[in-house]
Structures are given as structure tokens and as C-alpha cells.
Design an enzyme around this catalytic site. Structure first.
Site, mmCIF file in Angstrom:
data_model
loop_
_atom_site.group_PDB
_atom_site.id
_atom_site.type_symbol
_atom_site.label_atom_id
_atom_site.label_comp_id
_atom_site.label_asym_id
_atom_site.label_seq_id
_atom_site.Cartn_x
_atom_site.Cartn_y
_atom_site.Cartn_z
ATOM 1 N N HIS A 12 0.813 -1.213 0.000
ATOM 2 C CA HIS A 12 0.000 0.000 0.000
ATOM 3 C C HIS A 12 0.856 1.278 0.000
ATOM 4 O O HIS A 12 0.386 2.344 0.378
ATOM 5 C CB HIS A 12 -1.018 -0.016 1.146
ATOM 6 C CG HIS A 12 -0.422 -0.014 2.539
ATOM 7 N ND1 HIS A 12 -0.993 -0.696 3.588
ATOM 8 C CD2 HIS A 12 0.660 0.597 3.052
ATOM 9 C CE1 HIS A 12 -0.280 -0.494 4.682
ATOM 10 N NE2 HIS A 12 0.724 0.291 4.387
ATOM 11 N N HIS A 59 -1.404 5.866 8.794
ATOM 12 C CA HIS A 59 -0.055 6.419 8.948
ATOM 13 C C HIS A 59 -0.112 7.856 9.458
ATOM 14 O O HIS A 59 0.669 8.709 9.051
ATOM 15 C CB HIS A 59 0.693 6.396 7.615
ATOM 16 C CG HIS A 59 0.757 5.054 6.951
ATOM 17 N ND1 HIS A 59 -0.324 4.472 6.329
ATOM 18 C CD2 HIS A 59 1.779 4.173 6.807
ATOM 19 C CE1 HIS A 59 0.034 3.292 5.827
ATOM 20 N NE2 HIS A 59 1.294 3.088 6.109
#
Lengths: 279, 133
Positions: A12, A59
Site C-alpha cells: 500500500h 499512517h
């Protein structure tokens, strides 16, 4: 009843999204990586899932470090992508499936996985890029999507064994949903890579290939490793590969391996695509 | 202060982001997280030192931020993903940062990465069951 058609693994990394946006997918650097998705796209086109559940780590878009849930499930009607600090244009919002999400939450908590339920959840590149790589870009996405975030950012991080057990509980949860729905689970992130410290740039191809073989055929193998073992071998960010086990745990003991692809390096990582047919 | 020893502490060249880093670097990471918002990026750019003061980033943390010393920020406990929000728009990719950590050029760092994939299609062919183009 809802059916789990299968599971797919995917990297990803942000660079994947950039390559799609900038139309670089057939450039020499990217070609082998993106060509490896074609059989996965063909399989998706054949089985046509209604919903994908995307197992990924945030993130630092939705979750800051003030509250860090180990497992967090999107329970909303819609999930928005947003600027992660780089000024990129967000992709179109994703339609969720709230009744399935809440059923999964009910079932997981009953099975002693006390997950965090989220009625607002921004989804970052970890969620978006696997969908873009597998479905292409759309203003109206061709599949509904549910985010399942795993903390792989701030330790303590759950173990591979715990992720596999969560997957087993997730499988039971989905299969006990009363509506007719076809579901595919995406296990994202990994494989070996380290972005920080003097050891940055680490990739362990042999370990990655062994993980791919074993996750497909013998996922218990992965549970012998502590997170320290995995980071020692596959890098601090390589710990993300534990999220593949959430996908794998939801499938039956011996799914059919439809496709297996590995490429390294792409950006800083080793990247694996597995397509496991659960039917 | 005694932080419990972890089984990953002895991995060389590696700074696992755990409580002993997240706790002292909390304000630093909060500043980095704020860069998700365009208006915060603009406010920082107008006066980096004042922005640090506003967010309670002080001392060596403030110096590292104002000097855009990404390596020092990492050593002080910046999380790599949060640091990327400041570094990437300012022309330092995570590969640039990785190269700096090892004291090599970005080109050398990229060559080291590419070396991991040397002969990959041939190696994978030997395994038999991988898609290989």
C-alpha cells in the site's frame, strides 16, 4: 448469508498511488509490479464482490498518537480520503456498509476482540492504494469498502498470532451476517522494508518469499515469530505483513491459490500479491 | 526514569517507535501531525520558531525542526510516517533520509535497493508457482 469469496494481499506504499496518478504504470520501473496485479483484477472481475474489507494501518491521518487503538473498525456509511500533508488531491469518497460493519463489531466483541468502532474515519494511502491498484480509479467506486485498521505504527503492536486469531473471528463474523453479500478481504502493507535508522533500505527477499508460501498454505508458521523476530528479519516497517494474517485467518484452511506474485524493490519495499479463492 | 527493556532494543541501526520514544517526542510528533492541514503548513512556513513555541516544541526538538534536521528529529523520537509529512514537501524523500542516515548519496541508496531485486525473475522462476510476466 454473507460469503467470503477470498482474500488478496497488496502493498500500500504511497509511491503506488503516485505512479497511478502520473500514469507511470507501464514505465520500465513500474511495469512488472503493476502487471502482477492483472490476474488479481481478472479474478475480481469474475467473482464481483459487493464489499471489500481492507485491513491496513493508518499512517497518521485518522489516528494521531493521542489515542491509538490496536484494532479499529469503520462503522460508517462513507469514508473520506484527505490530504496527508503532501498536498495531494484526495480520491473520491468510499461507500461503506454500516449494517455489515456493526454486525462484525457485535460478533468480534462477543468473540472477545474488543475493537474500537469508528463512525468517522478518514482513510489514508494504506487503504486507498490497494483499492486503486486492484480496481483502477473511479469517481464512483465499483465496490463498497470497510476499513479495518491495525496499529503497526506505535508499539506495542499486536502479534502475528493475534492477527491470525482476529482473522478467524472476522471470518465467523462475516459468515454469520444475515444479508446476501459477497465479500473479499484485502490484507495490505509489507513486505520487508525499513525506512528509518542506519538499517534503512533493508529488504529480505528470501524471508518475503517464505512468508508468501506459508501465509498461503500454513499461516500458523508465521505465529512462531515475535514482533522483534519479524522486525529483525524484515525491518521495522516490514512488521506490516502481520496484517496479511487477518485476511488469511478469515479464510478456510486450504483456499485455492489463484495467483502469486512478488516484486522487489518497489520504492523501499518487497511487494507481494496473493489471490486466495475461498470458494 | 527506567524504561523496561524490550527484545527489539538490540536490533542494530533501528529505533523502534515505542513508548520510550513516543513519550518524550509527543509534542514534536503532534507538530508533524498538524501538517495534515494546509493552513498549519502555511503558518509554520511563515515563522517556524513561533509555530514551535505555539505547539510546545522546545529546546533540542525546536532546534531540529527549525533547522529541518530530519536525522536529528528521527533520533529525538519523530515517528518516520509523521516526519514524512514535513520532509517530503520540503524535498527530502524517505530515501533521501535513509541515505543520510548511512552517510551515502541517495543514488547509492537507490542502487542498494535495486541490488535486492537482482535476478529476481530468474530466482522466482526456480520456485515454480509464481507469476512471472
Amino acid at each position: 448469508m454473507a460469503k467470503i469469496l477470498g482474500g488478496i494481499t497488496s502493498s500500500h506504499i504511497p509511491a503506488v498511488g503516485n505512479a497511478i496518478t502520473q500514469n507511470l504504470t507501464q514505465e520500465p520501473y513500474w511495469k512488472r509490479f503493476f502487471d502482477g496485479y492483472e490476474p488479481a483484477k481478472a479474478w475480481l472481475n469474475e467473482v464481483k464482490p459487493d464489499v471489500v474489507i481492507v485491513v491496513y494501518n493508518d499512517h497518521g491521518l485518522n489516528f494521531f498518537l493521542d489515542k491509538m487503538p490496536t484494532f479499529a473498525l469503520g462503522c460508517a456509511d462513507i469514508y473520506e480520503n484527505a490530504d496527508e500533508g503532501w498536498g495531494l488531491k484526495p480520491v473520491a469518497p468510499f461507500t461503506g456498509h454500516a449494517p455489515l460493519s456493526w454486525h462484525i463489531a457485535d460478533s468480534l466483541v462477543a468473540q472477545e476482540f474488543d475493537i474500537c468502532t469508528c463512525q468517522e474515519m478518514k482513510v489514508d494511502h494504506g487503504f486507498v492504494n490497494p483499492i486503486r491498484a486492484l480496481f483502477g480509479d473511479h469517481e464512483d467506486w465499483p465496490v463498497q469498502a470497510i476499513p479495518l485498521a491495525v496499529n503497526t505504527v506505535q508499539h506495542p503492536v499486536p502479534s502475528a498470532a493475534r492477527c491470525l486469531k482476529l482473522g478467524e473471528a472476522l471470518g465467523k463474523a462475516i459468515e454469520s451476517y444475515p444479508g446476501d453479500l459477497n465479500v473479499v478481504i484485502l490484507g495490505t502493507g509489507g513486505m520487508s522494508h525499513q525506512l528509518q535508522g542506519e538499517r534503512a533500505g533493508l529488504i529480505d527477499v528470501e524471508f518475503d518469499l517464505e512468508c508468501m508460501d506459508k501465509i498461503a498454505t500454513d499461516p500458523q508458521w508465521m505465529t512462531q515469530f515475535s514482533n522483534a523476530d519479524i522486525m529483525r528479519r524484515a525491518g521495522t516497517e516490514g512488521i506490516e505483513t502481520i496484517m496479511w494474517l487477518v485476511m488469511r485467518g478469515a479464510l478456510k484452511a486450504a483456499p485455492k491459490v489463484v495467483h502469486k506474485h512478488y516484486h522487489a524493490p518497489i520504492s523501499n519495499t518487497g511487494a507481494g500479491v496473493l489471490v486466495l479463492d475461498n470458494q | 526514569m527506567t524504561w523496561a527493556k524490550q527484545d527489539y532494543d538490540d536490533i542494530p541501526g533501528t529505533y523502534v517507535f515505542d513508548g520510550k520514544r513516543a513519550n518524550p517526542a509527543y509534542a514534536l510528533n503532534k507538530l508533524l501531525y498538524s501538517f495534515n492541514e494546509e493552513r498549519n503548513r502555511a503558518e509554520f512556513d511563515a515563522d517556524p520558531a513561533a509555530y514551535c513555541d505555539k505547539l510546545g516544541v522546545e529546546g533540542q526538538y525546536k532546534t531540529a525542526v527549525v533547522e529541518q534536521n530530519f536525522l536529528e528529529m528521527l533520533r529525538l523520537g519523530a515517528n518516520i510516517y509523521f516526519m514524512a509529512k514535513m520532509a517530503i514537501p520540503r524535498g527530502t524523500s524517505v530515501q533521501d533520509a535513509g541515505a543520510q542516515f548511512q552517510g551515502i548519496t541517495t543514488e547509492e541508496f537507490q542502487q542498494k535497493l535495486l541490488a535486492h531485486g537482482a535476478d529476481l525473475p530468474d530466482r522466482i522462476k526456480l520456485k515454480g508457482d509464481y507469476w512471472n510476466g
